[in-house]
Design a protein around this motif. Structure first.
Motif, PDB file in Angstrom:
ATOM      1  N   VAL A  46      -9.037  -8.665  -3.115  1.00 26.94           N
ATOM      2  CA  VAL A  46      -8.387  -7.393  -2.793  1.00 26.94           C
ATOM      3  C   VAL A  46      -7.050  -7.665  -2.081  1.00 26.94           C
ATOM      4  O   VAL A  46      -6.033  -7.048  -2.384  1.00 26.94           O
ATOM      5  CB  VAL A  46      -9.311  -6.502  -1.924  1.00 26.94           C
ATOM      6  CG1 VAL A  46      -8.547  -5.300  -1.364  1.00 26.94           C
ATOM      7  CG2 VAL A  46     -10.512  -6.021  -2.737  1.00 26.94           C
ATOM      8  N   LYS A  47      -7.058  -8.640  -1.186  1.00 23.98           N
ATOM      9  CA  LYS A  47      -5.816  -9.024  -0.505  1.00 23.98           C
ATOM     10  C   LYS A  47      -4.776  -9.506  -1.508  1.00 23.98           C
ATOM     11  O   LYS A  47      -3.601  -9.173  -1.418  1.00 23.98           O
ATOM     12  CB  LYS A  47      -6.089 -10.171   0.479  1.00 23.98           C
ATOM     13  CG  LYS A  47      -6.453  -9.732   1.878  1.00 23.98           C
ATOM     14  CD  LYS A  47      -6.295 -10.951   2.795  1.00 23.98           C
ATOM     15  CE  LYS A  47      -7.369 -10.983   3.857  1.00 23.98           C
ATOM     16  NZ  LYS A  47      -7.395 -12.282   4.565  1.00 23.98           N
ATOM     17  N   ALA A  48      -5.224 -10.312  -2.480  1.00 23.47           N
ATOM     18  CA  ALA A  48      -4.303 -10.828  -3.495  1.00 23.47           C
ATOM     19  C   ALA A  48      -3.709  -9.678  -4.307  1.00 23.47           C
ATOM     20  O   ALA A  48      -2.515  -9.685  -4.621  1.00 23.47           O
ATOM     21  CB  ALA A  48      -5.028 -11.813  -4.404  1.00 23.47           C
ATOM     22  N   TYR A  49      -4.536  -8.680  -4.627  1.00 26.19           N
ATOM     23  CA  TYR A  49      -4.021  -7.498  -5.321  1.00 26.19           C
ATOM     24  C   TYR A  49      -2.944  -6.822  -4.478  1.00 26.19           C
ATOM     25  O   TYR A  49      -1.902  -6.425  -4.990  1.00 26.19           O
ATOM     26  CB  TYR A  49      -5.159  -6.504  -5.610  1.00 26.19           C
ATOM     27  CG  TYR A  49      -5.762  -6.673  -6.980  1.00 26.19           C
ATOM     28  CD1 TYR A  49      -6.613  -7.720  -7.254  1.00 26.19           C
ATOM     29  CD2 TYR A  49      -5.454  -5.779  -8.011  1.00 26.19           C
ATOM     30  CE1 TYR A  49      -7.157  -7.883  -8.508  1.00 26.19           C
ATOM     31  CE2 TYR A  49      -5.993  -5.928  -9.268  1.00 26.19           C
ATOM     32  CZ  TYR A  49      -6.842  -6.981  -9.514  1.00 26.19           C
ATOM     33  OH  TYR A  49      -7.368  -7.137 -10.759  1.00 26.19           O
ATOM     34  N   ALA A  50      -3.220  -6.690  -3.167  1.00 27.33           N
ATOM     35  CA  ALA A  50      -2.263  -6.036  -2.264  1.00 27.33           C
ATOM     36  C   ALA A  50      -0.978  -6.853  -2.181  1.00 27.33           C
ATOM     37  O   ALA A  50       0.125  -6.307  -2.257  1.00 27.33           O
ATOM     38  CB  ALA A  50      -2.896  -5.857  -0.891  1.00 27.33           C
ATOM     39  N   THR A  51      -1.120  -8.153  -2.063  1.00 26.38           N
ATOM     40  CA  THR A  51       0.044  -9.036  -1.971  1.00 26.38           C
ATOM     41  C   THR A  51       0.954  -8.892  -3.180  1.00 26.38           C
ATOM     42  O   THR A  51       2.168  -8.905  -3.075  1.00 26.38           O
ATOM     43  CB  THR A  51      -0.418 -10.513  -1.866  1.00 26.38           C
ATOM     44  OG1 THR A  51      -1.369 -10.602  -0.809  1.00 26.38           O
ATOM     45  CG2 THR A  51       0.739 -11.438  -1.592  1.00 26.38           C
ATOM     46  N   HIS A  52       0.336  -8.742  -4.357  1.00 27.34           N
ATOM     47  CA  HIS A  52       1.105  -8.620  -5.588  1.00 27.34           C
ATOM     48  C   HIS A  52       1.486  -7.173  -5.902  1.00 27.34           C
ATOM     49  O   HIS A  52       1.967  -6.878  -6.994  1.00 27.34           O
ATOM     50  CB  HIS A  52       0.327  -9.194  -6.771  1.00 27.34           C
ATOM     51  CG  HIS A  52       0.234 -10.685  -6.720  1.00 27.34           C
ATOM     52  ND1 HIS A  52      -0.649 -11.344  -5.900  1.00 27.34           N
ATOM     53  CD2 HIS A  52       0.950 -11.642  -7.358  1.00 27.34           C
ATOM     54  CE1 HIS A  52      -0.499 -12.646  -6.052  1.00 27.34           C
ATOM     55  NE2 HIS A  52       0.466 -12.856  -6.931  1.00 27.34           N
ATOM     56  N   GLY A  53       1.216  -6.278  -4.962  1.00 34.55           N
ATOM     57  CA  GLY A  53       1.556  -4.872  -5.186  1.00 34.55           C
ATOM     58  C   GLY A  53       0.784  -4.240  -6.323  1.00 34.55           C
ATOM     59  O   GLY A  53       1.245  -3.291  -6.955  1.00 34.55           O
ATOM     60  N   ALA A  54      -0.402  -4.759  -6.593  1.00 40.89           N
ATOM     61  CA  ALA A  54      -1.168  -4.259  -7.737  1.00 40.89           C
ATOM     62  C   ALA A  54      -2.300  -3.340  -7.306  1.00 40.89           C
ATOM     63  O   ALA A  54      -2.955  -2.723  -8.142  1.00 40.89           O
ATOM     64  CB  ALA A  54      -1.733  -5.434  -8.532  1.00 40.89           C
ATOM     65  N   LEU A  55      -2.533  -3.250  -6.006  1.00 33.62           N
ATOM     66  CA  LEU A  55      -3.713  -2.500  -5.545  1.00 33.62           C
ATOM     67  C   LEU A  55      -3.525  -0.988  -5.676  1.00 33.62           C
ATOM     68  O   LEU A  55      -4.389  -0.307  -6.228  1.00 33.62           O
ATOM     69  CB  LEU A  55      -4.041  -2.888  -4.091  1.00 33.62           C
ATOM     70  CG  LEU A  55      -5.406  -2.451  -3.565  1.00 33.62           C
ATOM     71  CD1 LEU A  55      -6.530  -2.990  -4.434  1.00 33.62           C
ATOM     72  CD2 LEU A  55      -5.601  -2.901  -2.120  1.00 33.62           C
ATOM     73  N   ILE A  56      -2.392  -0.486  -5.184  1.00 33.20           N
ATOM     74  CA  ILE A  56      -2.157   0.969  -5.255  1.00 33.20           C
ATOM     75  C   ILE A  56      -2.141   1.463  -6.708  1.00 33.20           C
ATOM     76  O   ILE A  56      -2.891   2.388  -7.041  1.00 33.20           O
ATOM     77  CB  ILE A  56      -0.855   1.370  -4.506  1.00 33.20           C
ATOM     78  CG1 ILE A  56      -1.020   1.120  -3.013  1.00 33.20           C
ATOM     79  CG2 ILE A  56      -0.523   2.840  -4.759  1.00 33.20           C
ATOM     80  CD1 ILE A  56       0.246   1.361  -2.188  1.00 33.20           C
ATOM     81  N   PRO A  57      -1.340   0.843  -7.588  1.00 36.79           N
ATOM     82  CA  PRO A  57      -1.351   1.331  -8.986  1.00 36.79           C
ATOM     83  C   PRO A  57      -2.735   1.253  -9.632  1.00 36.79           C
ATOM     84  O   PRO A  57      -3.132   2.157 -10.377  1.00 36.79           O
ATOM     85  CB  PRO A  57      -0.377   0.399  -9.716  1.00 36.79           C
ATOM     86  CG  PRO A  57       0.149  -0.564  -8.731  1.00 36.79           C
ATOM     87  CD  PRO A  57      -0.308  -0.194  -7.366  1.00 36.79           C
ATOM     88  N   ALA A  58      -3.466   0.191  -9.327  1.00 38.10           N
ATOM     89  CA  ALA A  58      -4.789   0.041  -9.943  1.00 38.10           C
ATOM     90  C   ALA A  58      -5.752   1.112  -9.447  1.00 38.10           C
ATOM     91  O   ALA A  58      -6.495   1.706 -10.236  1.00 38.10           O
ATOM     92  CB  ALA A  58      -5.343  -1.352  -9.669  1.00 38.10           C
ATOM     93  N   VAL A  59      -5.731   1.368  -8.148  1.00 40.18           N
ATOM     94  CA  VAL A  59      -6.611   2.404  -7.592  1.00 40.18           C
ATOM     95  C   VAL A  59      -6.227   3.769  -8.156  1.00 40.18           C
ATOM     96  O   VAL A  59      -7.092   4.539  -8.581  1.00 40.18           O
ATOM     97  CB  VAL A  59      -6.554   2.411  -6.035  1.00 40.18           C
ATOM     98  CG1 VAL A  59      -7.210   3.673  -5.471  1.00 40.18           C
ATOM     99  CG2 VAL A  59      -7.245   1.175  -5.476  1.00 40.18           C
ATOM    100  N   ASP A  60      -4.927   4.042  -8.197  1.00 37.78           N
ATOM    101  CA  ASP A  60      -4.471   5.327  -8.743  1.00 37.78           C
ATOM    102  C   ASP A  60      -4.937   5.511 -10.184  1.00 37.78           C
ATOM    103  O   ASP A  60      -5.414   6.569 -10.571  1.00 37.78           O
ATOM    104  CB  ASP A  60      -2.938   5.429  -8.676  1.00 37.78           C
ATOM    105  CG  ASP A  60      -2.456   5.666  -7.244  1.00 37.78           C
ATOM    106  OD1 ASP A  60      -3.317   5.953  -6.377  1.00 37.78           O
ATOM    107  OD2 ASP A  60      -1.249   5.527  -6.987  1.00 37.78           O
TER     108      ASP A  60
END
Lengths: 323, 131
Positions: free
Chosen positions: A288-302
């Protein structure tokens, strides 16, 4: 009455096979059966028992052909006193009634059998559920809990599964269902055929019934260890003077491939069980941290929320249409 | 009618995210690989390669764990657990409230690298490759 907790374990040939080895028994493994045609059953030879698993529900089970005579002392049948133990119960039922040379029962199950054989089915069930040794092995296959928490949404996976075993015993086919009072006698096994041929129509009927009722089920076979079977066949091929070189080579390479496949399977069971017992929480947090680091967490959750809402809307629409 | 039920936020499964198009580039990052590898089951296998990571993430056992994690996060039960991992305060608060979107925002605010930082990293990686 029954002491100690029994965890729910997965209905999976790898889990069941390792469960058998965990009990200290050897020489057999569990295979999932997807079809009851001749070829599939031929591959399972020698087969020592069939285990039918399905999501339990109240059924109008018939009590016809229940064994009520002295055979109750010979057949090892135990009543199911706790739900989560049913996988172990089904496997133990098959193993304790198997007299094939390939099976080495081992001390844990051997001692349990000696101890519980004299009891009635109810007492046998209680004895099984109170066996610390057997329970510990069973529980070692439980899914690793990330942490203690109230899993409301997991209810769907906590459905009670029920297992029924079919076994050949002294020339007759029996059904062992721990929720029944006694084994069910399905009659004599035809002398010039495999016992599974006698079981096939009965199992098929059950599959048919559950398919129509949309009840999820699967079928497992307790069979002789396939790797050893292929190795024995390989020895025979190598020692057979009647074969031409080409025939021998063809058979040898086919059997080598099958042996290799069994080794691969064993290794993947091992890894699956490691994964099953692993605490994945630190891994998930890092991912999850890696997703956040790569800016992929917000778009993926959305994106997931949009997809979920669309799905929900479809379901509501469906319901509306029905009304 | 059954009022209220429709206004509930739909529960999402993080696994759907983790199997999305973002996963492959993230798992091919060497730094990420190293961090994640440390948290694989002991005795897992051979090399600890990218393939192994990918297989682990695709395994039903991992999926099960992520689903449990997702439910716990969205029912507000994960906060205290995540606090032990030293996640930022804001993310813990979002987790305590079971708010997945707020959680994602807090996490990115804290961890997301600026573009320059990533570019710098890339160019230094390239130089290393050519040497």
């Amino acid at each position: 009455m029954a002491s100690g907790e029994w965890c729910l374990i997965e209905s999976d040939p790898g889990v069941f096979t390792d469960l058998i080895h965990g009990f200290g028994a050897d020489g057999v493994q569990v295979e999932e059966i997807f079809s009851l045609d001749d070829d599939s059953l031929e591959q399972m030879k020698p087969c020592h028992g069939l285990i039918f698993l399905f999501k339990w529900q109240q059924t109008d089970s018939s009590t016809a052909n229940m064994v009520k005579d002295s055979r109750l002392d010979e057949i090892f049948f135990a009543r199911q006193v706790i739900t989560n133990a049913c996988a172990t119960q089904a496997i133990v039922s098959v193993l304790l009634n198997c007299t094939h040379d390939d099976l080495k029962l081992g001390s844990t199950l051997g001692e349990f059998k000696d101890f519980a054989q004299a009891f009635d089915p109810q007492m046998r069930g209680l004895t099984l559920s109170n066996s610390d040794k057997i329970r510990d092995v069973h529980n070692s296959f439980a899914r690793q809990q990330l942490f203690e928490f109230d899993s409301r949404d997991e209810k769907k996976e906590e459905d009670a599964f029920h297992f029924i075993a079919y076994i050949p015993f002294k020339g007759r086919l029996y059904e062992l269902d721990g929720l029944q009072e006694a084994p069910i006698d399905h009659g004599p096994i035809s002398k010039d055929a495999e016992w599974t041929d006698t079981a096939r129509p009965i199992v098929q009927q059950r599959m048919q019934k559950y398919s129509e009722g949309e009840i999820h089920f699967s079928l497992m076979a307790v069979v002789s260890e396939l790797r050893r079977k292929y190795e024995r066949e390989l020895e025979q091929v190598l020692a057979d003077p009647a074969l031409t070189d080409d025939e021998r080579n063809a058979k040898t390479s086919h059997l080598s491939m099958l042996i290799h496949e069994e080794e691969r399977k064993r290794e993947s069971y091992r890894i699956e069980n490691l994964r099953r017992r692993h605490n994945w929480l630190p891994f998930i947090v890092e991912l999850v941290k890696a997703y956040a680091t790569h800016g992929a967490l917000i778009p993926a959750v959305d994106k997931a929320i949009v997809a979920k809402e669309a799905e929900k809307k479809r379901e509501t629409d469906k319901k509306r249409k029905r009304i | 009618g059954a009022g209220g039920a429709g206004s509930d936020k739909p529960a999402i499964d993080l696994y759907d995210i983790m199997s999305s198009e973002h996963l492959i580039p993230i798992l091919s990052n060497k730094e990420v690989q190293e961090t994640l590898r440390a948290h694989l089951p002991d005795g897992n296998v051979v090399s600890g390669s990218e393939k192994e990571l990918r297989e682990s993430v695709q395994s039903p056992q991992f999926r099960q764990a992520v689903s449990t994690f997702s439910v716990a996060l969205q029912t507000g039960q994960l906060g205290p657990v995540l606090a032990q991992f030293g996640l930022p305060e804001e993310a813990i608060t979002a987790a305590n409230e079971g708010d997945m979107q707020a959680f994602a925002q807090a996490m990115e605010k804290h961890y997301k690298k600026s573009n320059e930082e990533t570019d710098e990293k890339k160019s230094s990686d390239n130089t290393m490759d050519t040497n």
